[in-house]
Design an enzyme around this catalytic site. Sequence first.
Site, PDB file in Angstrom:
ATOM      1  N   ASP A 171       0.849  -1.189   0.000  1.00 46.02           N
ATOM      2  CA  ASP A 171       0.000   0.000   0.000  1.00 46.02           C
ATOM      3  C   ASP A 171       0.889   1.244   0.000  1.00 46.02           C
ATOM      4  O   ASP A 171       1.817   1.345   0.812  1.00 46.02           O
ATOM      5  CB  ASP A 171      -0.915   0.004   1.223  1.00 46.02           C
ATOM      6  CG  ASP A 171      -1.954   1.112   1.155  1.00 46.02           C
ATOM      7  OD1 ASP A 171      -2.976   0.909   0.480  1.00 46.02           O
ATOM      8  OD2 ASP A 171      -1.727   2.177   1.758  1.00 46.02           O
ATOM      9  N   ASN A 179      -2.443  13.369  -3.799  1.00 47.71           N
ATOM     10  CA  ASN A 179      -3.569  13.904  -4.569  1.00 47.71           C
ATOM     11  C   ASN A 179      -3.904  15.328  -4.135  1.00 47.71           C
ATOM     12  O   ASN A 179      -4.161  16.212  -4.966  1.00 47.71           O
ATOM     13  CB  ASN A 179      -4.805  13.011  -4.399  1.00 47.71           C
ATOM     14  CG  ASN A 179      -4.760  11.783  -5.290  1.00 47.71           C
ATOM     15  OD1 ASN A 179      -4.148  11.798  -6.357  1.00 47.71           O
ATOM     16  ND2 ASN A 179      -5.407  10.720  -4.855  1.00 47.71           N
ATOM     17  N   ASP A 188      -2.465   9.766 -10.400  1.00 46.39           N
ATOM     18  CA  ASP A 188      -2.546   8.688 -11.392  1.00 46.39           C
ATOM     19  C   ASP A 188      -1.166   8.341 -11.932  1.00 46.39           C
ATOM     20  O   ASP A 188      -0.837   7.161 -12.131  1.00 46.39           O
ATOM     21  CB  ASP A 188      -3.463   9.091 -12.546  1.00 46.39           C
ATOM     22  CG  ASP A 188      -4.927   9.186 -12.129  1.00 46.39           C
ATOM     23  OD1 ASP A 188      -5.265   8.721 -11.022  1.00 46.39           O
ATOM     24  OD2 ASP A 188      -5.729   9.733 -12.913  1.00 46.39           O
ATOM     25  N   GLU A 214      -4.869   2.498  -4.019  1.00 48.65           N
ATOM     26  CA  GLU A 214      -3.407   2.532  -4.042  1.00 48.65           C
ATOM     27  C   GLU A 214      -2.838   1.267  -3.407  1.00 48.65           C
ATOM     28  O   GLU A 214      -1.744   1.260  -2.871  1.00 48.65           O
ATOM     29  CB  GLU A 214      -2.875   3.778  -3.324  1.00 48.65           C
ATOM     30  CG  GLU A 214      -3.205   3.865  -1.853  1.00 48.65           C
ATOM     31  CD  GLU A 214      -4.545   4.559  -1.550  1.00 48.65           C
ATOM     32  OE1 GLU A 214      -4.762   4.907  -0.392  1.00 48.65           O
ATOM     33  OE2 GLU A 214      -5.353   4.745  -2.481  1.00 48.65           O
TER      34      GLU A 214
END
Length: 298
Positions: A171, A179, A188, A214
């Site tokens: 993770d 973000n 992305d 993620e």
Amino acid sequence: MSRALVIDDDRLQFRIVQAHFKNFKGGSYDLDWSDSYEDGLAKLLSGAYAVCLLDYRLGDRDGLQLLREAAKGGCRTPIVFLTAESGDNVDIMAMESGALDYLVKGEISPSSLERSLRYARNLGDTLDALRRLATRDEMTGLLNRREYERILAEEDRSRRFGQSLSLVIVDLDLFKAINDAHGHAAGDAVLREASARIAGTIRTVDRAARIGGEEFALILVQTGREAALEVARRAIGAVSASPISVDGTVAVAVTASAGVAELPRDADDGSELFVAADKALYAAKSSGRNRAVAASGK
């Protein structure tokens, strides 16, 4: 030049097909011939051919059986079925067994054969694209969650016959902050690059999947917990090895955490294996992130 395989135990028939190939109007092929079931199947499963012509009668066995065995072996080569028989629903059985087109030998001409090969190749490309859409994550190209679950269940069954199996869940750390700071397009880009780095640390026999926003999973066959922990460390090391460029000017430093679990040491089945690896991942996050932690057993 594309390679084509003809599987037919009749040398004369191969010569006839070979003559048709020489009269094609479009692209040319490098033609190979196999005169037996066993050799033809082995060549077909090699993946070395763009298209295959398969005869119905192959000694004491037939092309329908070979079609089914090739499909079971994961063959993706487009196959055109050839037969001297036009009755008995052979055409339907061939298509149901995996052939993409069907030709009666006595009716073949250079133009009809070339058209059939072109049709089979185009249809094969379309089917490959559909399979990819069904099994791959669109953003990263890794396996998607559904395919991950299918493979894990399949490998769990194999493990019951004595093979070891480990699962690594990776993770990305503090991904929401990326973000928030740089925008979702940057996020992305980070996901795509991080996924490539993670997938680059495993063997070809292992599988990498994106199973959440993620979150990634590595299915490691015939791998014990200690070896899987080393894979997990390589994966998170690859993620943090260098900052990830998101637009050519901004580079984002990224780290990841991982949890590792093994069947049957830490769980009794695939579902429990995921829970064990997920708990180990939580422990890695809680103890400071950017590290891999193994499950502690049942």
